[in-house]
Design a protein around this motif. Structure first.
Motif, mmCIF file in Angstrom:
data_model
loop_
_atom_site.group_PDB
_atom_site.id
_atom_site.type_symbol
_atom_site.label_atom_id
_atom_site.label_comp_id
_atom_site.label_asym_id
_atom_site.label_seq_id
_atom_site.Cartn_x
_atom_site.Cartn_y
_atom_site.Cartn_z
ATOM 1 N N PRO A 74 -0.026 7.192 -11.643
ATOM 2 C CA PRO A 74 -0.133 5.808 -11.174
ATOM 3 C C PRO A 74 1.173 5.243 -10.609
ATOM 4 N N ASP A 77 0.911 6.825 -7.000
ATOM 5 C CA ASP A 77 -0.336 6.748 -6.247
ATOM 6 C C ASP A 77 -0.544 8.077 -5.520
ATOM 7 N N ARG A 118 4.597 4.469 0.194
ATOM 8 C CA ARG A 118 3.884 3.808 -0.888
ATOM 9 C C ARG A 118 4.554 2.487 -1.211
ATOM 10 N N MET A 120 4.136 0.006 -4.541
ATOM 11 C CA MET A 120 3.542 -0.184 -5.857
ATOM 12 C C MET A 120 4.082 -1.466 -6.484
ATOM 13 N N SER A 138 -1.463 -0.593 -6.586
ATOM 14 C CA SER A 138 -1.078 0.026 -5.324
ATOM 15 C C SER A 138 -1.443 -0.910 -4.180
ATOM 16 N N THR A 140 -0.668 -0.054 -1.240
ATOM 17 C CA THR A 140 -0.977 0.915 -0.198
ATOM 18 C C THR A 140 -2.461 1.258 -0.163
ATOM 19 N N ASN A 141 -3.040 1.508 -1.331
ATOM 20 C CA ASN A 141 -4.430 1.969 -1.394
ATOM 21 C C ASN A 141 -5.378 0.998 -2.088
ATOM 22 N N TRP A 143 -5.713 -0.514 -5.270
ATOM 23 C CA TRP A 143 -6.274 -0.410 -6.614
ATOM 24 C C TRP A 143 -5.293 -0.986 -7.625
#
Length: 157
Positions: A74, A77, A118, A120, A138, A140-141, A143
């Motif tokens: 985590p 990521d 990334r 975070m 994240s 970036t993604n 979640w």
């Protein structure tokens, strides 16, 4: 007269800062020497809701029909990364709000690869003078660690 007042203000403020240390140090810990966020040896660095998620993930891993929720690191990521690129590109930005902090970590996983950047966001709480991680997200993604779900198998067993 301003210099003594400034010195007094800094003297009063210094112990508060020194007591907890920067929140970014608590985050930087996980970006050095290949440390994995989910490692049981580091659970004392977390508070709810993430601690509960780790317990659920452990139960899912122990169950023959469980579905773990943590399958990559985590903090990254990702599952794989280049140590040198991570160390070279890691930047931490800290925002404090009383006993809470938000630390944004930006870095690259691999040199020259597309989609290797990334961002975070770590949410921390000051607990007894130590910064502890309450959540990781994240940007970036899209979640958030606290929103993942683990399935520990058949609940009727």
């Amino acid at each position: 007269m301003r210099v003594p007042l400034l010195a007094l203000a800094l003297t009063i403020a210094a112990p508060v800062t020194a007591m907890a240390g920067p929140a970014s140090d608590a985050v930087k810990f996980f970006y050095t020497q290949g440390r994995f966020v989910g490692d049981p040896d580091y659970r004392d660095r977390f508070v709810e809701p993430v601690k509960k998620l780790f317990d659920q993930n452990d139960a899912a891993l122990a169950s023959p029909d469980g579905v773990p929720c943590i399958d990559s690191d985590p903090a990254l990521d990702a599952q794989d990364f280049d140590d040198g690129e991570l160390a070279r590109t890691l930047k931490l930005a800290e925002a404090l709000n009383g006993d809470r902090a938000e630390v944004t970590a930006t870095f690259r996983l691999f040199p020259g690869e597309q989609d290797a950047s990334r961002e975070m966001v770590w949410s921390l709480m000051n607990v007894d003078g130590k910064w502890k991680v309450a959540d990781i997200a994240s940007r970036t993604n899209g979640w958030k660690l606290s929103e993942l779900e683990c399935l520990a198998g058949d609940a009727t067993e």
